[in-house]
Design a protein around this motif. Sequence first.
Motif, PDB file in Angstrom:
ATOM      1  N   ARG A 193      -3.096  -0.881   6.584  1.00 13.90           N
ATOM      2  CA  ARG A 193      -3.207   0.105   5.424  1.00 13.90           C
ATOM      3  C   ARG A 193      -4.758   0.122   5.110  1.00 13.90           C
ATOM      4  O   ARG A 193      -5.753  -0.938   5.074  1.00 13.90           O
ATOM      5  CB  ARG A 193      -2.543  -1.007   4.024  1.00 13.90           C
ATOM      6  CG  ARG A 193      -1.219  -1.105   4.294  1.00 13.90           C
ATOM      7  CD  ARG A 193      -0.602  -1.989   3.079  1.00 13.90           C
ATOM      8  NE  ARG A 193      -0.714  -1.134   1.803  1.00 13.90           N
ATOM      9  CZ  ARG A 193       0.189  -0.251   1.486  1.00 13.90           C
ATOM     10  NH1 ARG A 193       1.137  -0.047   2.048  1.00 13.90           N
ATOM     11  NH2 ARG A 193       0.047   0.486   0.203  1.00 13.90           N
ATOM     12  N   LYS A 194      -4.876   1.332   4.617  1.00 14.22           N
ATOM     13  CA  LYS A 194      -6.429   1.730   4.289  1.00 14.22           C
ATOM     14  C   LYS A 194      -6.671   1.231   2.567  1.00 14.22           C
ATOM     15  O   LYS A 194      -7.718   0.827   2.386  1.00 14.22           O
ATOM     16  CB  LYS A 194      -6.466   3.257   3.944  1.00 14.22           C
ATOM     17  CG  LYS A 194      -6.435   3.757   5.579  1.00 14.22           C
ATOM     18  CD  LYS A 194      -6.563   5.357   5.378  1.00 14.22           C
ATOM     19  CE  LYS A 194      -6.528   6.081   6.682  1.00 14.22           C
ATOM     20  NZ  LYS A 194      -6.485   7.333   6.875  1.00 14.22           N
ATOM     21  N   VAL A 195      -5.750   1.096   1.892  1.00 12.16           N
ATOM     22  CA  VAL A 195      -5.675   0.289   0.544  1.00 12.16           C
ATOM     23  C   VAL A 195      -4.807  -0.803   0.575  1.00 12.16           C
ATOM     24  O   VAL A 195      -3.423  -0.550   0.835  1.00 12.16           O
ATOM     25  CB  VAL A 195      -5.395   1.675  -0.507  1.00 12.16           C
ATOM     26  CG1 VAL A 195      -5.307   0.718  -1.993  1.00 12.16           C
ATOM     27  CG2 VAL A 195      -6.222   2.316  -0.436  1.00 12.16           C
ATOM     28  N   LEU A 197      -6.423   8.504  -2.101  1.00 10.10           N
ATOM     29  CA  LEU A 197      -5.843   8.796  -0.649  1.00 10.10           C
ATOM     30  C   LEU A 197      -4.691   9.853  -0.652  1.00 10.10           C
ATOM     31  O   LEU A 197      -4.411  10.351   0.507  1.00 10.10           O
ATOM     32  CB  LEU A 197      -5.517   7.341   0.214  1.00 10.10           C
ATOM     33  CG  LEU A 197      -5.154   7.563   1.454  1.00 10.10           C
ATOM     34  CD1 LEU A 197      -6.197   8.167   2.595  1.00 10.10           C
ATOM     35  CD2 LEU A 197      -4.680   6.164   2.068  1.00 10.10           C
ATOM     36  N   GLN A 207       0.762   6.013   2.104  1.00 13.82           N
ATOM     37  CA  GLN A 207       0.708   5.434   3.327  1.00 13.82           C
ATOM     38  C   GLN A 207       2.057   4.637   3.820  1.00 13.82           C
ATOM     39  O   GLN A 207       3.163   4.954   2.863  1.00 13.82           O
ATOM     40  CB  GLN A 207      -0.326   3.916   3.187  1.00 13.82           C
ATOM     41  CG  GLN A 207      -1.657   4.088   2.543  1.00 13.82           C
ATOM     42  CD  GLN A 207      -2.409   2.841   2.384  1.00 13.82           C
ATOM     43  OE1 GLN A 207      -2.674   2.449   3.363  1.00 13.82           O
ATOM     44  NE2 GLN A 207      -2.396   2.445   1.163  1.00 13.82           N
TER      45      GLN A 207
END
Length: 272
Positions: free
Chosen positions: A205-207, A46, A21
């Motif tokens: 952010r996805k994480v 990811l 990311q």
Amino acid sequence: MNRVSPGRFAGKVVVVTGAAQGIGHAVASRVAAEGADTILVDRAELVHEAAAALAAGSSAAGTGTAGGTAVGVTADLESYDGASGAIMEALQLRGRIDVLINNVGGTIWAKPFEHYEPDEISREIQRSLFPTLWACRAVLPHMISRRGGVIVNVASVATRGVNRVPYAAAKGGVKAITAALALEAAPHGIRVVATAPGGTEAPPRKVARGPQPDTDREKAWYQQIVDQTIGSSLLKRYGTLDEQAAPIAFLASDEASYITGSVLAVAGGDLG
């Protein structure tokens, strides 16, 4: 992606950490578009999706990879075992490493120092200092044996910022690693450089790095960071991911062959 230099990393193997990311992914995308055989490292699964999308989509997006490839590796770089394992896997995949870009790190909490718990301070240091320290140690013997290589560390101008003292301490350590290791590595033909990003706009952010501000007090503390970041920038704005990736790619390239031991602030005029 803006203003790429096709072929600049052709024939180079580039490892980018924290690449799932944010800035790390922007850097990985750029060097792959410029011809690098790119290994994206992250502790989030990811990273495999990100690498696959990069490999499949860069040509379709009109950037072209100029012969570059992309592959993901999962590793927790907060330990030496994790870092050395990632470097070993990269070597098994590609046989060598020409460039290591250390991007892992990021503020977990945002609050005045007196409100940090001791374990929170330790976690901030563990997150934003040790991945760079361990990855440098892991890759160095390989680069010494090859008599060459480039290490680009990502520090921060938040070494002079509010409500992030433990993070500032960690990123100050990254700057010190860069300066000290450059002295030791230069006789082996290895350059060690760094950028110090300022505030940077990025998609959600996805994480997540940590808990989001919840209470009014926590939101006010975070707003103080935003206000100070913009106020310290001569350009009075946050940067973009492309504006951070471009100088990192430059320092990693042969165009910067006479630059080592330097930390380049990329923060709209804020020198940190």
